[in-house]
Design a protein around this motif. Structure first.
Motif, mmCIF file in Angstrom:
data_model
loop_
_atom_site.group_PDB
_atom_site.id
_atom_site.type_symbol
_atom_site.label_atom_id
_atom_site.label_comp_id
_atom_site.label_asym_id
_atom_site.label_seq_id
_atom_site.Cartn_x
_atom_site.Cartn_y
_atom_site.Cartn_z
ATOM 1 N N ASN A 29 0.329 15.950 95.198
ATOM 2 C CA ASN A 29 0.986 16.587 94.448
ATOM 3 C C ASN A 29 2.210 16.079 94.802
ATOM 4 O O ASN A 29 3.360 16.128 95.413
ATOM 5 C CB ASN A 29 1.048 17.772 95.852
ATOM 6 C CG ASN A 29 -0.516 18.681 96.237
ATOM 7 O OD1 ASN A 29 -0.724 18.576 95.491
ATOM 8 N ND2 ASN A 29 -0.186 19.152 97.459
ATOM 9 N N ASP A 30 2.896 15.134 93.631
ATOM 10 C CA ASP A 30 3.461 13.508 94.079
ATOM 11 C C ASP A 30 3.856 13.411 94.351
ATOM 12 O O ASP A 30 5.426 12.774 95.181
ATOM 13 C CB ASP A 30 4.152 14.822 93.002
ATOM 14 C CG ASP A 30 4.196 15.302 91.963
ATOM 15 O OD1 ASP A 30 3.297 14.791 91.203
ATOM 16 O OD2 ASP A 30 4.706 16.791 91.147
ATOM 17 N N GLU A 31 3.323 13.091 95.838
ATOM 18 C CA GLU A 31 3.373 12.239 97.043
ATOM 19 C C GLU A 31 2.612 10.576 96.759
ATOM 20 O O GLU A 31 1.206 11.206 97.037
ATOM 21 C CB GLU A 31 3.698 13.149 98.397
ATOM 22 C CG GLU A 31 4.584 14.494 97.817
ATOM 23 C CD GLU A 31 5.046 14.873 99.629
ATOM 24 O OE1 GLU A 31 3.677 14.260 99.990
ATOM 25 O OE2 GLU A 31 5.782 15.660 99.843
ATOM 26 N N PRO A 32 3.361 10.105 97.604
ATOM 27 C CA PRO A 32 2.123 8.869 97.663
ATOM 28 C C PRO A 32 1.416 9.347 99.366
ATOM 29 O O PRO A 32 2.026 9.914 99.954
ATOM 30 C CB PRO A 32 2.791 7.499 98.143
ATOM 31 C CG PRO A 32 3.962 7.976 98.699
ATOM 32 C CD PRO A 32 4.374 9.691 97.802
ATOM 33 N N MET A 93 6.856 6.352 104.244
ATOM 34 C CA MET A 93 6.122 7.384 105.796
ATOM 35 C C MET A 93 7.994 7.794 106.679
ATOM 36 O O MET A 93 8.924 6.985 106.605
ATOM 37 C CB MET A 93 5.158 6.288 106.918
ATOM 38 C CG MET A 93 4.336 6.188 105.982
ATOM 39 S SD MET A 93 2.604 5.298 106.584
ATOM 40 C CE MET A 93 2.711 5.834 108.484
ATOM 41 N N ALA A 94 6.794 8.618 107.719
ATOM 42 C CA ALA A 94 8.961 9.132 107.990
ATOM 43 C C ALA A 94 8.156 7.737 109.083
ATOM 44 O O ALA A 94 7.470 7.530 109.892
ATOM 45 C CB ALA A 94 8.701 10.711 109.235
ATOM 46 N N PRO A 95 9.606 7.240 110.312
ATOM 47 C CA PRO A 95 10.158 6.487 111.315
ATOM 48 C C PRO A 95 8.940 7.143 112.426
ATOM 49 O O PRO A 95 8.389 8.079 112.535
ATOM 50 C CB PRO A 95 10.751 6.149 111.339
ATOM 51 C CG PRO A 95 11.653 6.611 110.346
ATOM 52 C CD PRO A 95 10.899 8.049 110.166
ATOM 53 N N SER A 119 -8.782 2.180 103.617
ATOM 54 C CA SER A 119 -8.124 2.853 103.621
ATOM 55 C C SER A 119 -7.240 3.465 104.210
ATOM 56 O O SER A 119 -7.325 3.162 104.940
ATOM 57 C CB SER A 119 -8.669 4.068 102.531
ATOM 58 O OG SER A 119 -9.250 4.173 101.111
ATOM 59 N N ARG A 120 -6.270 3.624 103.670
ATOM 60 C CA ARG A 120 -4.827 3.370 104.366
ATOM 61 C C ARG A 120 -4.257 4.755 104.700
ATOM 62 O O ARG A 120 -3.173 5.151 103.484
ATOM 63 C CB ARG A 120 -3.996 2.234 105.036
ATOM 64 C CG ARG A 120 -5.027 1.441 105.041
ATOM 65 C CD ARG A 120 -3.594 0.118 104.656
ATOM 66 N NE ARG A 120 -2.854 -0.389 103.695
ATOM 67 C CZ ARG A 120 -3.879 -0.781 102.983
ATOM 68 N NH1 ARG A 120 -4.547 -1.661 102.619
ATOM 69 N NH2 ARG A 120 -2.975 -1.280 101.840
ATOM 70 N N MET A 121 -4.003 5.589 105.629
ATOM 71 C CA MET A 121 -2.817 6.938 105.011
ATOM 72 C C MET A 121 -2.535 6.792 106.439
ATOM 73 O O MET A 121 -2.032 6.695 107.028
ATOM 74 C CB MET A 121 -3.651 7.759 104.488
ATOM 75 C CG MET A 121 -4.936 8.368 105.938
ATOM 76 S SD MET A 121 -6.450 9.459 104.923
ATOM 77 C CE MET A 121 -7.495 7.247 104.683
ATOM 78 N N GLU A 122 -1.149 7.912 106.079
ATOM 79 C CA GLU A 122 -0.280 8.923 107.271
ATOM 80 C C GLU A 122 -0.990 9.712 107.701
ATOM 81 O O GLU A 122 -1.648 10.715 107.488
ATOM 82 C CB GLU A 122 1.118 9.713 106.488
ATOM 83 C CG GLU A 122 1.844 9.384 107.402
ATOM 84 C CD GLU A 122 3.593 9.788 106.814
ATOM 85 O OE1 GLU A 122 4.414 10.493 107.660
ATOM 86 O OE2 GLU A 122 3.332 9.681 105.218
ATOM 87 N N ALA A 123 -1.242 9.158 109.100
ATOM 88 C CA ALA A 123 -2.283 10.023 109.898
ATOM 89 C C ALA A 123 -1.548 11.582 110.255
ATOM 90 O O ALA A 123 -2.655 12.561 110.054
ATOM 91 C CB ALA A 123 -1.567 9.818 111.691
ATOM 92 N N ASP A 124 -0.698 11.852 110.062
ATOM 93 C CA ASP A 124 -0.373 13.249 110.201
ATOM 94 C C ASP A 124 -0.353 13.854 108.097
ATOM 95 O O ASP A 124 0.131 15.371 108.424
ATOM 96 C CB ASP A 124 1.032 13.931 110.072
ATOM 97 C CG ASP A 124 2.329 12.866 109.548
ATOM 98 O OD1 ASP A 124 1.864 12.324 108.561
ATOM 99 O OD2 ASP A 124 3.730 13.378 109.719
#
Length: 136
Positions: A29-32, A93-95, A119-124
């Protein structure tokens, strides 16, 4: 590149072995969404031009199957940690948000590791859900 200790262990090769690596930033959706790095041992990549082509590697049936190294088994590990400054910036990512780390080792029919993927991804932003079946 030369295999660092964690990659060498996963691929069951000596540290420092020359290997092929593919690094991707996946978008949703156009976000990393995900940083994904795949590492391949020499017996998989040597003589296979597809691995050395810098273009898009989308291949019907998958790159490994197309080069005669079909994955038939996987070992997954899920962990979490705080991101590095570079990871946080690349994933916007948000702090204070941790990374979910998914590692996967893929094996061929002879039981040899043919790929190690991190693979690394923002947990939320992710949900992990599995269905497991057994024939036993």
């Amino acid at each position: 590149m030369q295999a660092p200790a964690d990659v060498a262990k996963a691929l069951q090769i000596p540290v420092g072995t020359a290997i092929q690596a593919r690094n991707r930033l996946r978008w949703v959706n156009d976000e990393p969404h995900q940083l994904s790095d795949s590492y391949f041992p020499p017996f998989v990549t040597d003589g296979n031009d597809l691995f050395w082509n810098p273009s898009d590697l989308g291949v019907p049936g998958g790159l490994l199957a197309a080069t005669g190294h079909k994955q038939v088994r996987w070992h997954d590990t899920l962990t979490a940690r705080m991101p590095s400054a570079d990871e946080a910036q690349r994933l916007m990512m948000a702090p204070g948000t941790p990374l979910l780390i998914h590692t996967r080792v893929g094996y061929d029919a002879e039981g040899r590791p043919v790929r190690y993927m991190v693979s690394r991804m923002e947990a939320d932003r992710v949900e992990v859900s599995y269905d497991l079946n057994t024939d036993d």
